[in-house]
Design an enzyme around this catalytic site. Sequence first.
Site: not given
Length: 398
Positions: A321-323
């Site tokens: 994810t982009c987290d």
Amino acid sequence: MHKPYNALGVARDTNPSQPVTLIRPHAALRAARFFAEKFPGTTMYAVKANPSPDLIRTLWDGGIKVYDVASIAEVRLVRELLPDATLCFMHPVKAPEAIAEAYFEHGVRTFSLDNLEELAKVVAATKGATDLTLCVRLRVSSAHSKLSLASKFGVGVEDAAPLLMAARQASDALGICFHVGSQAMSPQAYSDALSLVRAAIVSAGVTVDVIDVGGGFPSIYPGMEPGELTRYFDVIHAAFEALPISYSAELWCEPGRALSAEYASIIVRVEQRRDDVLYINDGAYGALFDAAHVDWRFPARLLRDTPSHTKDMAFSFYGPTCDDMDFMRGPFMLPADVQAGDYLEIGMLGAYGSAMRTAFNGFTNGDTVVVTDEPMDSAYGDTEVTPSVVTPIRKVNS
Ligand SMILES: *Cc1c(COP(=O)(O)O)cnc(C)c1O
């Protein structure tokens, strides 16, 4: 097509672009047999650790007939899968509707509670039932465990007497339960807790029919190698036998992790490498929640046809994810030449792994494949398993 049957075979034959969950029914069956045969009382399975229907049926085949459920969805799930199972609703704070449905529609008779308010709620929701087993949850130390369960639930031993007396009045059978925290690294966790149980029984002066020592039984992870489970069972049995309770009192336990950890692992692909950090395609919002959020360590190995002869080094992982939080510090020990395109197996994810998966950011699970090779580690290595009972190789939906 050649049927994949082990981790390397699955990676080689299917070149998966999504994480694959590997399922090992034989490992879960072995764990179930071990507890069913060696624990000196009744073993329940704590469903929250992994609610996979295939796993639940496998544990049943291995001799686990009682299930610790903590939500109405878990009650419905297990009741539908196993009409003859005994269900115990062991969450100390329940919705009244959940209690009523569990009691009237699913035959649940055992409930846990840790204060007078919840006791009144259970009595009201079951319309004053006279066939209840009520387990008072005692607060005990999590000092020996890797994950504390000491803050949220449980009545302190100093406040337990009035609750035990009131629960005695309202119940057919009275129990005392506790949870020493997950992954208890020493059996002393249980003997310490059972000393508190003794104090509570003495101060309340009540007859107790059930002692439930909860979960917390450890599995094997890197840097966390506990002693033999039979040693835990011996310590528990000795402390139980010494309690001021009747000869007919029952001993229960509720393992989640120990019955499910070896059941599943995942295959992930390295999408990029930056020094000692690997960008892989599963992570904190997938099966690696505990690796990210409580720094849990899991075993990892490289799946290559020609094994690497490079020395191991410590890696961390970023998930897909982009987290920023999608980071698993590890360390995960892998050969120093790991590169993009390599497949890895991350092991011991049957407990609190697949159960935690979300679809955040569009990344979710790929296939689930049954394999017959051994889990990356086992607390039950020498336990005999009759091969005919092992579920044959097939794809499962879970
Ligand atoms: C989570 C839980 C369990 C299982 O704990 P493990 O550490 O996985 O064995 C058992 N009982 C209760 C009440 C729980 O909340």
